[in-house]
Design an enzyme around this catalytic site. Structure first.
Site, PDB file in Angstrom:
ATOM      1  N   HIS A  95      -6.770 -38.142 -68.941  1.00  0.00           N
ATOM      2  CA  HIS A  95      -5.976 -36.904 -68.841  1.00  0.00           C
ATOM      3  C   HIS A  95      -6.936 -35.758 -68.538  1.00  0.00           C
ATOM      4  O   HIS A  95      -7.466 -35.116 -69.448  1.00  0.00           O
ATOM      5  CB  HIS A  95      -5.214 -36.679 -70.160  1.00  0.00           C
ATOM      6  CG  HIS A  95      -4.259 -35.526 -70.135  1.00  0.00           C
ATOM      7  ND1 HIS A  95      -3.145 -35.449 -70.938  1.00  0.00           N
ATOM      8  CD2 HIS A  95      -4.251 -34.382 -69.382  1.00  0.00           C
ATOM      9  CE1 HIS A  95      -2.500 -34.306 -70.707  1.00  0.00           C
ATOM     10  NE2 HIS A  95      -3.165 -33.648 -69.761  1.00  0.00           N
TER      11      HIS A  95
ATOM     12  N   HIS B 224      -7.353 -32.734 -65.450  1.00  0.00           N
ATOM     13  CA  HIS B 224      -6.917 -32.086 -64.209  1.00  0.00           C
ATOM     14  C   HIS B 224      -8.166 -31.616 -63.486  1.00  0.00           C
ATOM     15  O   HIS B 224      -8.908 -30.785 -64.028  1.00  0.00           O
ATOM     16  CB  HIS B 224      -6.005 -30.901 -64.524  1.00  0.00           C
ATOM     17  CG  HIS B 224      -4.787 -31.279 -65.323  1.00  0.00           C
ATOM     18  ND1 HIS B 224      -3.561 -31.514 -64.738  1.00  0.00           N
ATOM     19  CD2 HIS B 224      -4.606 -31.491 -66.656  1.00  0.00           C
ATOM     20  CE1 HIS B 224      -2.673 -31.828 -65.676  1.00  0.00           C
ATOM     21  NE2 HIS B 224      -3.291 -31.829 -66.848  1.00  0.00           N
TER      22      HIS B 224
ATOM     23  N   HIS C  80       3.420 -35.846 -68.131  1.00  0.00           N
ATOM     24  CA  HIS C  80       3.259 -34.961 -69.278  1.00  0.00           C
ATOM     25  C   HIS C  80       4.631 -34.854 -69.952  1.00  0.00           C
ATOM     26  O   HIS C  80       5.643 -34.628 -69.270  1.00  0.00           O
ATOM     27  CB  HIS C  80       2.855 -33.557 -68.848  1.00  0.00           C
ATOM     28  CG  HIS C  80       1.409 -33.397 -68.464  1.00  0.00           C
ATOM     29  ND1 HIS C  80       0.801 -34.148 -67.501  1.00  0.00           N
ATOM     30  CD2 HIS C  80       0.458 -32.544 -68.934  1.00  0.00           C
ATOM     31  CE1 HIS C  80      -0.471 -33.757 -67.384  1.00  0.00           C
ATOM     32  NE2 HIS C  80      -0.702 -32.785 -68.236  1.00  0.00           N
TER      33      HIS C  80
ATOM     34  N   GLU D 237       4.510 -31.900 -74.909  1.00  0.00           N
ATOM     35  CA  GLU D 237       3.372 -31.002 -75.205  1.00  0.00           C
ATOM     36  C   GLU D 237       3.974 -29.759 -75.877  1.00  0.00           C
ATOM     37  O   GLU D 237       3.708 -29.485 -77.030  1.00  0.00           O
ATOM     38  CB  GLU D 237       2.634 -30.636 -73.914  1.00  0.00           C
ATOM     39  CG  GLU D 237       1.479 -29.654 -74.112  1.00  0.00           C
ATOM     40  CD  GLU D 237       0.828 -29.205 -72.800  1.00  0.00           C
ATOM     41  OE1 GLU D 237       1.443 -29.391 -71.720  1.00  0.00           O
ATOM     42  OE2 GLU D 237      -0.292 -28.653 -72.852  1.00  0.00           O
TER      43      GLU D 237
HETATM   44  N1  HPA Z   1       0.149 -29.217 -69.302  1.00  0.00           N
HETATM   45  C1  HPA Z   1       0.886 -28.980 -68.229  1.00  0.00           C
HETATM   46  N2  HPA Z   1       0.371 -28.690 -67.058  1.00  0.00           N
HETATM   47  C2  HPA Z   1      -0.946 -28.627 -66.924  1.00  0.00           C
HETATM   48  C3  HPA Z   1      -1.772 -28.865 -67.996  1.00  0.00           C
HETATM   49  C4  HPA Z   1      -1.193 -29.188 -69.245  1.00  0.00           C
HETATM   50  O1  HPA Z   1      -1.844 -29.428 -70.272  1.00  0.00           O
HETATM   51  N3  HPA Z   1      -3.028 -28.717 -67.536  1.00  0.00           N
HETATM   52  C5  HPA Z   1      -2.966 -28.425 -66.224  1.00  0.00           C
HETATM   53  N4  HPA Z   1      -1.693 -28.370 -65.843  1.00  0.00           N
HETATM   54 ZN    ZN Z   2      -2.595 -31.936 -68.795  1.00  0.00          ZN
END
Ligand code: HPA
Ligand code: ZN
Length: 333
Positions: free
Chosen positions: A14, A16, A194, A197
Site C-alpha cells: 500500500h 502511492h 481502499h 479508512e
Molecule cells: N486514501 C485515499 N486516497 C489516497 C490515499 C489514502 O490513504 N493516499 C493517496 N490517495
Molecule cells: Zn492509500
C-alpha cells in the site's frame, strides 16, 4: 529493535508512488519544468503538512503531483523510492499510481508508464527488488471516468497487475466502479480497493462483493462490525494497514489506539505499509518501528506481520516461498 526492523525482509502493498514525492524533489522538478510553487521553500512545504482529515491531505497531494511532467520526472520519482527502500531491505512492492491525476493535466499514459517501467527494471537489476503496478481509479470522479481510464490503460495492461480505488472515500461508495472493475477482471487484472479508512464497514463489504477486491486497503472500520471481522479472518482477506497515515489523517488520535494488533489477535491477516510516506512522516521501517513502540509488539509479532505481507502479495507460489525462506533465515539468525 530498529536495526532488526530495517534488516527484516519486507514487502510493501500500500504505497502511492505520488505520495513518495519529497519536498526537495518537488522543488527540483518545479524548477526543471518552470512551474511556480505556492511555497517559499522546502520548510514551508513541510510546515503545510498538518492535516485534519483525508481531504485536507488530498488537496495538497494533488497540488504537489502537478510538478510531474516528463518521462524522466516519473523515472526519478520511482527510482528515488526504490533506491531508498533498497537500504531498508524491501524485497517486493506492489505500487499504486493514479493515472487520472496525470491524464487530467494532459500527461498521457506513455509518459508515466515509460518512466515507471525504466525505474522498475533498473531497481530489479541493481537491487533485486521486484515490483508490480496497481492502477487506481479516483473515487471522487465518476464511474464513466473510471471506465474511460480503463480503456486508455488497455495498451499497457501487460505492465499492470491489478486495479485499485482511492481518493476521498466519504460519500463515494465502491458500487459506482463495478463496470470499470469488471473490465479490469476481463483483461486479466487482479483487484484491490481502499475501503473503511474514513468510510463505513459497508464500503468494505461492497468492495469485496461488488468489485471482487482480493485485499482491502486500510479497512480499519471493519472493527465496527463483528460479523465482518469474522468474515475477513475466515476468508483470509488481507488488510493493508498504514499506521502513520492513520494518525496523520486523524483516523486514530494516537498510534496507541490503532487496531492493527487487536485485529491480528482476532485472526485477520493484517499487513504494515506506508501509504504516502513523504507526507506522513515515515517510510516502511518507520511504520513498523512506530507501531512496535506504540503497541509493544514483539519480534515474533514483527516477523508475523512481514510474513502476512509476503503471503498477501500477488506473487506466484515459487516467489512467495523464496521470500518466506529469506524471512525464516533472517528470524532464525
Ligand atoms: N486514501 C485515499 N486516497 C489516497 C490515499 C489514502 O490513504 N493516499 C493517496 N490517495
Ligand atoms: Zn492509500
Amino acid at each position: 529493535m530498529e536495526a532488526f526492523i530495517r534488516g527484516l525482509p519486507k514487502v510493501e502493498l500500500h504505497l502511492h508512488i505520488e505520495g513518495t514525492l519529497e519536498p526537495e524533489m518537488m522543488f527540483e522538478l518545479a524548477a526543471r519544468n518552470g512551474i511556480e510553487l505556492p511555497f517559499a521553500d522546502v520548510e514551508a512545504v513541510r510546515a503545510a503538512y498538518e492535516f485534519t482529515d483525508l481531504q485536507s491531505f488530498l488537496d495538497i497531494y494533488y497540488q504537489g503531483a502537478a510538478v510531474l511532467q516528463t518521462e524522466q520526472d516519473f523515472y526519478d520519482l520511482m527510482w528515488a523510492y526504490l533506491e531508498r527502500m533498497a537500504g531498508e531491505n524491501l524485497r517486493h512492492a506492489e505500487i499504486f499510481f493514479d493515472p487520472q491525476t496525470h491524464t487530467e493535466r494532459g500527461i498521457p499514459f506513455e509518459v508515466f508508464m515509460g518512466g515507471f517501467a525504466r525505474a522498475r527494471a533498473d531497481a530489479e537489476e541493481r537491487f533485486g527488488i521486484s515490483t508490480m503496478l496497481i492502477m487506481c481509479f479516483l473515487r471522487h470522479l465518476s464511474g464513466d471516468d473510471a471506465v474511460a481510464t480503463m480503456r486508455e490503460a488497455m495498451p499497457f495492461a501487460g505492465q499492470i497487475t491489478a486495479v485499485g480505488l482511492d481518493s476521498g472515500e466519504r460519500g463515494n461508495p465502491p458500487e459506482r466502479f463495478a463496470e470499470a472493475y469488471a473490465m479490469a477482471s476481463a483483461a486479466g487484472l487482479r483487484a484491490v480497493a481502499h475501503a473503511g479508512e474514513e468510510g463505513p464497514p459497508a464500503y468494505i463489504t461492497g468492495a469485496l462483493d461488488v468489485l471482487g477486491a482480493e485485499r482491502i486497503d486500510h479497512g480499519v472500520a471493519c472493527e465496527q462490525d463483528d460479523a465482518l471481522v469474522a468474515r475477513l479472518a475466515d476468508e483470509g482477506i488481507p488488510l493493508t494497514m498504514c499506521p502513520l497515515s492513520n494518525v496523520k489523517l486523524r483516523v486514530f488520535g494516537r498510534l496507541e489506539e490503532h487496531n492493527l494488533k487487536r485485529l491480528m489477535d482476532r485472526g485477520v491477516k493484517v499487513t504494515v505499509n506506508s501509504d504516502d510516506p513523504a507526507y506522513f512522516g515515515g517510510y516502511l521501517s518507520e511504520n513498523y518501528a512506530a507501531l512496535q513502540r506504540a503497541l509493544g509488539l514483539t519480534r515474533d509479532d514483527l516477523v508475523a506481520l512481514a510474513r502476512n505481507g509476503i503471503e498477501a502479495t500477488f506473487l506466484d507460489g515459487g516467489a512467495k516461498q523464496r521470500l518466506l525462506g529469506e524471512l525464516d533465515d533472517y528470524s532464525a539468525a
